[in-house]
Enzyme design. Structure first.
Site, PDB file in Angstrom:
ATOM      1  N   ARG A  91     -37.883  -6.568  56.886  1.00  0.00           N
ATOM      2  CA  ARG A  91     -38.669  -7.684  58.174  1.00  0.00           C
ATOM      3  C   ARG A  91     -38.970  -7.042  59.172  1.00  0.00           C
ATOM      4  NH1 ARG A  91     -40.089  -8.155  53.742  1.00  0.00           N
ATOM      5  NH2 ARG A  91     -39.882 -10.046  52.806  1.00  0.00           N
ATOM      6  N   LEU A  92     -38.534  -5.533  59.427  1.00  0.00           N
ATOM      7  CA  LEU A  92     -38.885  -4.962  60.760  1.00  0.00           C
ATOM      8  C   LEU A  92     -40.062  -4.274  61.168  1.00  0.00           C
ATOM      9  CD1 LEU A  92     -34.989  -3.543  62.020  1.00  0.00           C
ATOM     10  CD2 LEU A  92     -36.176  -5.346  62.718  1.00  0.00           C
TER      11      LEU A  92
END
Length: 217
Positions: free
Chosen positions: A196-197
């Site tokens: 989720r970066l």
């Protein structure tokens, strides 16, 4: 399959196909969008021009629907609709709007914010007459967004109009139908990332110039 909140909460997609950096993007958002849109087209995605158009009601409530992009240039992004529809009335009262494109297969999203203006009447005329004849008649037949008793209302309108224009070389564009262009002031390019970066590179218009910034995911 039992559907519950836990099932929905466990829906996850790990993104790992690409990254995006400030050094990779074009100096302006239109050029960058053109690059990504071309890649979406060549990837075989169904209707890569599908986009969410968000407007606002008179009392500030959000209002959104899926539209189809019909063109873009250095000025902005173009679509066509019924000016008397709900969205058309909302735009008249508040021209601020947003677009969102989501290309899942490429793990990409584009967000656009700006103000809407009507296209030149000649440009709307040109596009209207490029549409299939059935779509042209449909623009006359449907009182878009208004309540109707049943589908038969549309069918009757359609039959009447087909008879009216059966010998016409050209169907006139309805005066209440035409194009809008959203002139962007903010454009964000989102590339899905692992854990989720995600990469979020945005263009913010300041003093008529584009400033490139990175946003935290």
């Amino acid at each position: 399959m039992t559907l519950n909140n836990e099932t929905i909460q466990n829906l996850r997609q790990e993104y790992r196909s690409a990254t995006l950096s400030e050094t990779e993007v074009a100096p302006d958002p239109i050029s960058q969008f053109s690059k990504w849109f071309a890649e979406a087209l060549s990837s075989g995605i169904a209707e890569p021009n599908a986009m969410t158009l968000a407007t606002a009601t008179a009392d500030g409530k959000p209002s959104a629907r899926i539209m189809l992009l019909k063109g873009f240039d250095n000025e902005g992004f173009i679509f066509y609709t019924n000016y008397l529809s709900r969205k058309g009335q909302e735009i008249t009262k508040n021209p601020n709007a947003a677009l969102v494109f989501f290309w899942l297969e490429l793990e990409r999203q584009v967000r656009i914010e700006g103000t809407l203006e009507k296209l030149d009447e000649k440009e709307s005329e040109k596009y209207f007459h490029s549409r299939p004849r059935g779509s042209q008649i449909g623009a006359h037949a449907s009182p878009q967004s208004r309540e109707i008793h049943d589908r038969e209302v549309l069918q009757k309108n359609l039959l009447l109009l087909e008879e009216k224009y059966k010998d016409a070389a050209e169907i006139p564009k309805p005066p209440h139908w035409g194009g809008y262009i959203i002139k962007p002031t903010f454009v964000e390019f989102w590339q899905g990332g692992q854990g989720r970066l995600h990469d979020r590179i945005a263009y913010q218009k300041e003093n008529n110039l584009w400033k490139i910034i990175r946003l935290a995911p």
